[in-house]
Design a protein around this motif. Structure first.
Motif, PDB file in Angstrom:
ATOM      1  N   GLY A  39      11.436  -0.160 -12.751  1.00 38.68           N
ATOM      2  CA  GLY A  39      12.382  -0.119 -11.637  1.00 38.68           C
ATOM      3  C   GLY A  39      11.687   0.175 -10.322  1.00 38.68           C
ATOM      4  O   GLY A  39      11.961  -0.478  -9.299  1.00 38.68           O
ATOM      5  N   VAL A  40      10.767   1.144 -10.319  1.00 36.81           N
ATOM      6  CA  VAL A  40      10.032   1.454  -9.099  1.00 36.81           C
ATOM      7  C   VAL A  40       9.110   0.293  -8.723  1.00 36.81           C
ATOM      8  O   VAL A  40       8.972  -0.061  -7.544  1.00 36.81           O
ATOM      9  N   GLN A  41       8.472  -0.319  -9.721  1.00 35.20           N
ATOM     10  CA  GLN A  41       7.600  -1.454  -9.445  1.00 35.20           C
ATOM     11  C   GLN A  41       8.380  -2.641  -8.882  1.00 35.20           C
ATOM     12  O   GLN A  41       7.806  -3.506  -8.220  1.00 35.20           O
ATOM     13  N   LEU A  42       9.701  -2.651  -9.110  1.00 34.19           N
ATOM     14  CA  LEU A  42      10.523  -3.715  -8.537  1.00 34.19           C
ATOM     15  C   LEU A  42      10.508  -3.661  -7.010  1.00 34.19           C
ATOM     16  O   LEU A  42      10.682  -4.687  -6.350  1.00 34.19           O
ATOM     17  N   THR A  45       7.718  -5.788  -6.149  1.00 36.48           N
ATOM     18  CA  THR A  45       8.093  -7.182  -6.358  1.00 36.48           C
ATOM     19  C   THR A  45       8.953  -7.686  -5.207  1.00 36.48           C
ATOM     20  O   THR A  45       8.750  -8.800  -4.708  1.00 36.48           O
ATOM     21  N   ALA A  46       9.932  -6.876  -4.772  1.00 36.35           N
ATOM     22  CA  ALA A  46      10.799  -7.281  -3.668  1.00 36.35           C
ATOM     23  C   ALA A  46       9.993  -7.524  -2.402  1.00 36.35           C
ATOM     24  O   ALA A  46      10.230  -8.500  -1.667  1.00 36.35           O
ATOM     25  N   PHE A  47       9.038  -6.654  -2.133  1.00 35.20           N
ATOM     26  CA  PHE A  47       8.191  -6.825  -0.952  1.00 35.20           C
ATOM     27  C   PHE A  47       7.427  -8.144  -1.035  1.00 35.20           C
ATOM     28  O   PHE A  47       7.347  -8.902  -0.056  1.00 35.20           O
ATOM     29  N   LEU A  48       6.884  -8.454  -2.201  1.00 32.18           N
ATOM     30  CA  LEU A  48       6.089  -9.668  -2.355  1.00 32.18           C
ATOM     31  C   LEU A  48       6.956 -10.926  -2.376  1.00 32.18           C
ATOM     32  O   LEU A  48       6.543 -11.976  -1.882  1.00 32.18           O
ATOM     33  N   CYS A  85      13.740   1.636   4.975  1.00 32.35           N
ATOM     34  CA  CYS A  85      13.302   2.087   3.651  1.00 32.35           C
ATOM     35  C   CYS A  85      13.317   3.611   3.569  1.00 32.35           C
ATOM     36  O   CYS A  85      13.606   4.184   2.516  1.00 32.35           O
ATOM     37  N   ALA A  86      13.006   4.262   4.693  1.00 32.11           N
ATOM     38  CA  ALA A  86      12.904   5.718   4.694  1.00 32.11           C
ATOM     39  C   ALA A  86      14.248   6.396   4.464  1.00 32.11           C
ATOM     40  O   ALA A  86      14.280   7.540   4.003  1.00 32.11           O
ATOM     41  N   VAL A  87      15.346   5.713   4.780  1.00 28.23           N
ATOM     42  CA  VAL A  87      16.668   6.330   4.629  1.00 28.23           C
ATOM     43  C   VAL A  87      17.435   5.724   3.461  1.00 28.23           C
ATOM     44  O   VAL A  87      18.644   5.921   3.342  1.00 28.23           O
ATOM     45  N   ALA A  88      16.747   5.004   2.580  1.00 31.74           N
ATOM     46  CA  ALA A  88      17.415   4.334   1.465  1.00 31.74           C
ATOM     47  C   ALA A  88      18.083   5.356   0.543  1.00 31.74           C
ATOM     48  O   ALA A  88      17.407   6.245   0.013  1.00 31.74           O
ATOM     49  N   PRO A  89      19.412   5.232   0.307  1.00 31.38           N
ATOM     50  CA  PRO A  89      20.091   6.177  -0.572  1.00 31.38           C
ATOM     51  C   PRO A  89      20.009   5.809  -2.051  1.00 31.38           C
ATOM     52  O   PRO A  89      20.407   6.598  -2.903  1.00 31.38           O
ATOM     53  N   VAL A  95      15.127  -1.680  -2.469  1.00 34.81           N
ATOM     54  CA  VAL A  95      14.653  -3.012  -2.840  1.00 34.81           C
ATOM     55  C   VAL A  95      15.003  -4.026  -1.749  1.00 34.81           C
ATOM     56  O   VAL A  95      14.176  -4.860  -1.350  1.00 34.81           O
ATOM     57  N   ALA A  96      16.235  -3.971  -1.232  1.00 34.36           N
ATOM     58  CA  ALA A  96      16.651  -4.908  -0.190  1.00 34.36           C
ATOM     59  C   ALA A  96      15.839  -4.724   1.091  1.00 34.36           C
ATOM     60  O   ALA A  96      15.386  -5.700   1.713  1.00 34.36           O
ATOM     61  N   ALA A  97      15.634  -3.463   1.502  1.00 29.87           N
ATOM     62  CA  ALA A  97      14.867  -3.215   2.722  1.00 29.87           C
ATOM     63  C   ALA A  97      13.412  -3.636   2.556  1.00 29.87           C
ATOM     64  O   ALA A  97      12.782  -4.145   3.492  1.00 29.87           O
ATOM     65  N   ARG A  98      12.877  -3.436   1.353  1.00 29.25           N
ATOM     66  CA  ARG A  98      11.500  -3.871   1.091  1.00 29.25           C
ATOM     67  C   ARG A  98      11.381  -5.391   1.153  1.00 29.25           C
ATOM     68  O   ARG A  98      10.361  -5.927   1.600  1.00 29.25           O
ATOM     69  N   PHE A  99      12.398  -6.089   0.717  1.00 31.18           N
ATOM     70  CA  PHE A  99      12.384  -7.552   0.814  1.00 31.18           C
ATOM     71  C   PHE A  99      12.285  -7.983   2.280  1.00 31.18           C
ATOM     72  O   PHE A  99      11.477  -8.845   2.629  1.00 31.18           O
ATOM     73  N   VAL A 100      13.118  -7.381   3.143  1.00 30.51           N
ATOM     74  CA  VAL A 100      13.099  -7.743   4.561  1.00 30.51           C
ATOM     75  C   VAL A 100      11.749  -7.387   5.189  1.00 30.51           C
ATOM     76  O   VAL A 100      11.190  -8.153   5.992  1.00 30.51           O
TER      77      VAL A 100
END
Length: 394
Positions: A39-42, A45-48, A85-89, A95-100
């Motif tokens: 899950g954390v590694q996802l 993945t989202a970033f990539l 990402c820093a305020v992700a609840p 994951v969504a913020a990392r994608f952007v």
């Protein structure tokens, strides 16, 4: 030229920092977010995946509208997304913020390589790319060490506040030091059909495709280690957060050393020989890591030297593979860089959740990636140096 090189190096910083700086926090993040290692590694993945899509967008945009505008826009959006990402609840938000962040951060990678292709060719381009890779390895050297300290002081969210500040600094560097390197008369227009036609033309070059795959799977072997290193170093080898950060940074030092050696030797030895040597070193190290794991002999003393050899090989290989690939398509450097980055990010996104926290699986996937890279480099060499049959005498 020095200010441009420095700004291009800063563009390369965001990606390594975004993947490496929060690695020591993976075990803690898994507990806080209520997930497991995959899950954390996802979030990686989202970033990539974001970078994969971003390459396909920003590369062609830079060919059509120039380098500077899309580059600056990407840097600004990346800074905002990283702060989110820093305020992700929750894990889903992160994951969504990392994608952007990955999507917008792709601008620096793909357009940076295109700028190199605009201002240099052949061995000179390989040397500049090697220099940029060497300079950019400061990020993975310093990143985990700083990340470990930030995590202990501020938690994993503090890492993303720091990364957001770095992205903002990169945007300022682009605004101040990166001029437009693609004049209007060299820009290409067109929509989706023209983009598809350009991609078909680029990938139709067999040597380009081979070098691109060699680059991407060589990166895939490295990214397997990046993704699995927190669990390998902390859970399997028993290192503390700070010690694992130092061990990871030592590997980055070796990658930097490979880049320095490549930059010094490329004009005398040639990029193809350095590419083959580097990839064979990566394959040998991966085979050694898998072998000692299978016989139960994996220790810190055995593991870290083999990881160092792998990282050294990556430093030798990747800049030369990129230069050889983009050098095949000088008339479409933006699209060529975009396809290269898309395949690279796609391979990285695919391997990140596969490795999990099992070291046998980690080293097995690393070995497969390295073997594929070696085969693809050999294919590219044959495609770029076809054997001319000797004429027969009657």
């Amino acid at each position: 030229m020095r200010s441009l090189t420095g700004a291009l190096a800063l563009l390369c910083v965001v990606g390594p920092l975004s993947t490496d700086m929060y690695l020591p926090a993976f075990p803690r993040m898994a507990g806080e977010l209520g997930t497991d290692a995959s899950g954390v590694q996802l979030t990686l993945t989202a970033f990539l995946v974001g970078m994969t899509v971003g390459h396909l967008v920003f590369g062609p945009l830079s060919d059509r509208y120039g380098r500077r505008g899309p580059l600056l826009a990407g840097a600004v959006v990346c800074a905002v997304a990283t702060a989110l990402c820093a305020v992700a609840p929750s894990l889903g938000w992160l994951v969504a913020a990392r994608f952007v962040a990955g999507f917008s951060g792709a601008a620096g990678v793909v357009i940076g390589r295109a700028v190199v292709a605009d201002v240099a060719r052949g061995a000179a381009a390989a040397r500049l790319l090697a220099l940029l890779m060497t300079l950019s390895t400061i990020a993975p050297i310093v990143g985990p060490l700083v990340g470990g300290a930030v995590i202990e002081a501020l938690g994993w969210r503090g890492v993303f506040w720091v990364l957001g500040g770095v992205a903002a600094a990169v945007a300022a560097a682009v605004a101040l030091f990166v001029p437009e390197s693609l004049p209007p008369e060299r820009r290409v227009g067109g929509g989706v059909r023209e983009l598809a036609a350009s991609i078909r033309e680029v990938v139709g070059d067999r040597a380009y495709t081979g070098y691109t795959l060699a680059f991407s799977f060589g990166f895939g072997a490295l990214f397997c280690y990046i993704s699995g290193s927190p669990f390998l170093l902390q859970n399997e080898l028993g290192l503390s957060v700070r010690a694992s950060s130092a061990a990871f940074s030592a590997g980055a030092v070796m990658a930097a050393a490979g880049g320095v050696v490549s930059a010094r030797l490329v004009e005398r030895v040639g990029p193809e020989r350095l590419l083959r040597t580097g990839l064979l070193a990566v394959l040998s190290a991966c085979a050694g890591l898998l072998g000692v794991t299978l016989v139960g002999g994996l220790t810190v003393v055995v593991c870290l030297p083999l990881v160092a050899v792998m990282c050294l090989g990556v430093g030798l290989a990747l800049s030369n593979a990129a230069a050889l690939a983009i050098g095949r398509v000088p008339g479409a450097a933006g699209v060529g860089s975009a396809v290269l980055g898309t395949v690279q990010s796609g391979v990285g996104a695919g391997v990140a959740p596969v490795v999990g926290d099992e070291v046998g699986r980690l080293f097995g996937v690393m070995g497969v990636c390295a073997a594929v890279a070696v085969v693809c480099a050999a294919f590219a060499h044959r495609a770029s140096h076809p054997v001319v049959p000797a004429s027969s005498t009657p």
